[in-house]
Design an enzyme around this catalytic site. Structure first.
Site, short mmCIF file in Angstrom:
data_model
loop_
_atom_site.label_atom_id
_atom_site.label_comp_id
_atom_site.label_asym_id
_atom_site.label_seq_id
_atom_site.Cartn_x
_atom_site.Cartn_y
_atom_site.Cartn_z
N GLY A 11 0.84 -1.21 0.00
CA GLY A 11 0.00 0.00 0.00
C GLY A 11 0.86 1.24 0.00
CB ALA A 13 0.84 4.41 -4.19
CD GLN A 15 -4.91 9.03 4.28
OE1 GLN A 15 -4.61 10.22 4.42
NE2 GLN A 15 -5.90 8.46 4.95
CB ILE A 16 -0.63 4.83 6.04
CG1 ILE A 16 -1.92 5.18 6.79
CG2 ILE A 16 0.43 4.32 7.02
CD1 ILE A 16 -2.57 4.01 7.50
N GLY A 17 1.28 5.15 3.52
CA GLY A 17 2.56 4.90 2.84
C GLY A 17 3.35 6.17 2.65
CB VAL A 129 -0.84 -0.85 9.22
CG1 VAL A 129 -1.57 0.48 9.39
CG2 VAL A 129 0.51 -0.83 9.92
N GLY A 130 -3.18 -2.59 7.89
CA GLY A 130 -4.43 -2.57 7.12
C GLY A 130 -5.56 -3.26 7.87
CG ASN A 131 -8.16 -1.25 10.22
OD1 ASN A 131 -7.66 -1.87 11.15
ND2 ASN A 131 -8.21 0.07 10.18
CG ASP A 159 -6.05 1.73 18.72
OD1 ASP A 159 -6.89 2.46 18.19
OD2 ASP A 159 -5.62 0.69 18.18
CG HIS A 187 -7.09 -1.25 15.18
ND1 HIS A 187 -6.84 -0.06 15.83
CD2 HIS A 187 -7.40 -0.91 13.92
CE1 HIS A 187 -6.99 0.94 14.99
NE2 HIS A 187 -7.32 0.45 13.81
P1 NAI Z 1 -5.17 4.29 1.22
O1 NAI Z 1 -6.44 3.87 0.57
O2 NAI Z 1 -4.71 5.71 1.10
O3 NAI Z 1 -3.98 3.38 0.69
C1 NAI Z 1 -4.07 2.00 0.59
C2 NAI Z 1 -3.16 1.57 -0.54
O4 NAI Z 1 -3.10 0.16 -0.53
C3 NAI Z 1 -3.61 2.02 -1.91
O5 NAI Z 1 -2.57 2.73 -2.57
C4 NAI Z 1 -3.91 0.70 -2.61
O6 NAI Z 1 -3.62 0.73 -4.01
C5 NAI Z 1 -3.00 -0.25 -1.87
N1 NAI Z 1 -3.35 -1.67 -1.99
C6 NAI Z 1 -4.58 -2.23 -2.04
N2 NAI Z 1 -4.49 -3.55 -2.20
C7 NAI Z 1 -3.18 -3.85 -2.23
C8 NAI Z 1 -2.45 -5.06 -2.40
N3 NAI Z 1 -3.07 -6.22 -2.57
N4 NAI Z 1 -1.10 -5.00 -2.39
C9 NAI Z 1 -0.47 -3.82 -2.24
N5 NAI Z 1 -1.09 -2.64 -2.10
C10 NAI Z 1 -2.43 -2.65 -2.09
O7 NAI Z 1 -5.31 3.87 2.76
P2 NAI Z 1 -4.48 4.38 4.01
O8 NAI Z 1 -5.13 5.58 4.57
O9 NAI Z 1 -3.04 4.44 3.65
O10 NAI Z 1 -4.78 3.19 5.05
C11 NAI Z 1 -4.30 1.89 4.81
C12 NAI Z 1 -4.93 0.91 5.78
O11 NAI Z 1 -4.55 1.20 7.11
C13 NAI Z 1 -6.47 0.92 5.78
O12 NAI Z 1 -6.91 -0.42 5.83
C14 NAI Z 1 -6.81 1.63 7.07
O13 NAI Z 1 -8.07 1.23 7.56
C15 NAI Z 1 -5.69 1.12 7.95
N6 NAI Z 1 -5.44 1.89 9.17
C16 NAI Z 1 -5.10 1.20 10.31
C17 NAI Z 1 -4.81 1.85 11.48
C18 NAI Z 1 -4.44 1.08 12.71
O14 NAI Z 1 -4.34 1.72 13.77
N7 NAI Z 1 -4.23 -0.24 12.69
C19 NAI Z 1 -4.87 3.31 11.56
C20 NAI Z 1 -5.19 3.96 10.31
C21 NAI Z 1 -5.48 3.26 9.16
#
Ligand code: NAI
Length: 328
Positions: A11, A13, A15-17, A129-131, A159, A187
């Site tokens: 992930g 590309a 926003q967390i990346g 990290v991904g939910n 958290d 989480h």
């Molecule tokens: P985002 O939507 O901005 O980025 C996610 C990226 O993952 C996208 O660029 C997408 O193309 C990529 N992606 C999707 N499937 C993929 C795969 N099979 N292989 C590689 N890359 C892939 O999301 P964001 O904001 O960066 O958040 C990412 C994750 O982190 C979300 O699931 C969010 O819910 C989770 N999260 C978890 C937190 C925690 O405390 N554990 C806190 C904040 C977010």
């Protein structure tokens, strides 16, 4: 300087990346003496955006950055990986049922677990990290039978950090004065931020706060619903704070917890505190010699018991759902 460590970020590309990669590359994940071989894994449609980020990484001229490579294939991206940060996931969209969400994420974390199993370095550490983070970690671990299960972890450090900050603000203390706070369970909104062993400047936090109603009706829901409050305010979900927590989690795992304190992480249960063995649940943890250990023998009062049980029941439900969907 030591030899380079391979860090794969999925992930990349997203926003967390974007908030995470520069901090890893600048040495904040593993320290200033450890060069990083960065690998970015994305889906094909996002590879171009990842290439743009890689150009910016080059433009930082970080002395700690050995190389950056971009992949759209998990097997190649995880070959030889030492630290795997699984950030990319399928978000819940409007009208999506839980089963659809779990299936979509199973489609991501199952092959990634298998790719880690096939090619990761012997010392691999995985942070999901991904939910839904705990269950995604559970799925990945179940497809990596040759990797010790305790190497698969889920992030509850955000958290934890949120809870530390809320308690510091309430008591007028510095964040550095807060210790021994715990996030238990999943989480998710059922998580239990627990102050019963926490201290503020060495004194029991509950005594310093002196307001059980605040703890139950303000502190716990504020921490558990902070993600939604950030979305409401920013118009986008937590990114820099999530990236920061991922850095903290891995840094603690590798370098250890300070004496007299612990942190929170989603790690595989050994059956402690009534959490079924094998589930990936958040616990009070220390890291000693590069291994997570659950803080033993804490007293659990009736209120804490019911909150831990409720969150763990949700983890059991998620596990049973992914099992029923054939994702394990
Ligand atoms: P985002 O939507 O901005 O980025 C996610 C990226 O993952 C996208 O660029 C997408 O193309 C990529 N992606 C999707 N499937 C993929 C795969 N099979 N292989 C590689 N890359 C892939 O999301 P964001 O904001 O960066 O958040 C990412 C994750 O982190 C979300 O699931 C969010 O819910 C989770 N999260 C978890 C937190 C925690 O405390 N554990 C806190 C904040 C977010």
């Amino acid at each position: 300087a030591s030899s380079p460590v391979t860090v794969t970020v999925t992930g990349a590309a997203g926003q967390i990346g974007y908030a995470l990669l520069f901090r890893i590359a600048s040495g904040q994940l593993l320290g200033p003496d450890t060069p990083v071989r960065l690998r970015l894994l994305e889906i094909p449609q996002a590879v171009k955006a990842a290439e743009g980020t890689a150009m910016e990484l080059d433009d930082c001229a970080f002395t700690t950055l050995d190389s950056v490579e971009i992949y759209d294939d998990a097997t190649a991206a995880f070959d030889g990986v030492n630290v795997a940060l699984l950030v990319g996931a399928r978000p819940r969209t409007a009208g999506m049922e839980r089963g659809d969400l779990l299936s979509a994420n199973g489609g991501i974390f199952k092959p990634q677990g298998a790719a880690i199993n096939a090619g990761a370095a012997d010392d691999v550490r995985v942070l999901v990290v991904g939910n839904p983070a705990n269950t995604n970690a559970f799925i990945a671990a179940s497809h990596a039978p040759d990797v010790p299960r305790e190497r698969f972890t889920a992030m509850t450090r955000l958290d934890h950090n949120r809870a530390v900050s809320q308690l510091a603000t309430k008591t007028g203390a510095k964040v550095g004065d807060i210790a021994k706070l715990t996030i238990w369970g999943n989480h998710s909104a059922t998580q239990y931020p627990d102050l019963s062993h926490a201290t503020v400047g060495g004194r029991p936090a509950l005594e310093v706060v002196g307001d059980d109603t605040w703890v139950r009706d303000t502190f716990i829901p504020t921490v558990a619903k902070r993600g939604a409050a950030i979305i409401e305010a920013r118009g986008a979900s937590s990114a820099a704070s999530a990236a920061n927590a991922a850095i903290d989690h891995v840094h603690t795992w590798v370098h250890g917890t300070p004496a007299g304190d612990w942190t929170s992480a989603g790690i595989v249960s050994d059956g402690s505190y009534g959490v079924p063995e094998g589930l990936i649940s958040s616990f009070p943890v220390t890291s000693v010699d590069g291994r997570w250990q659950i803080v033993p023998d804490l007293s659990v009062d009736e209120f804490s018991r019911s909150r831990i049980d409720a969150s763990v029941a949700e983890l059991v439900e998620e596990r049973d759902a992914v099992q029923a969907l054939g994702l394990l």
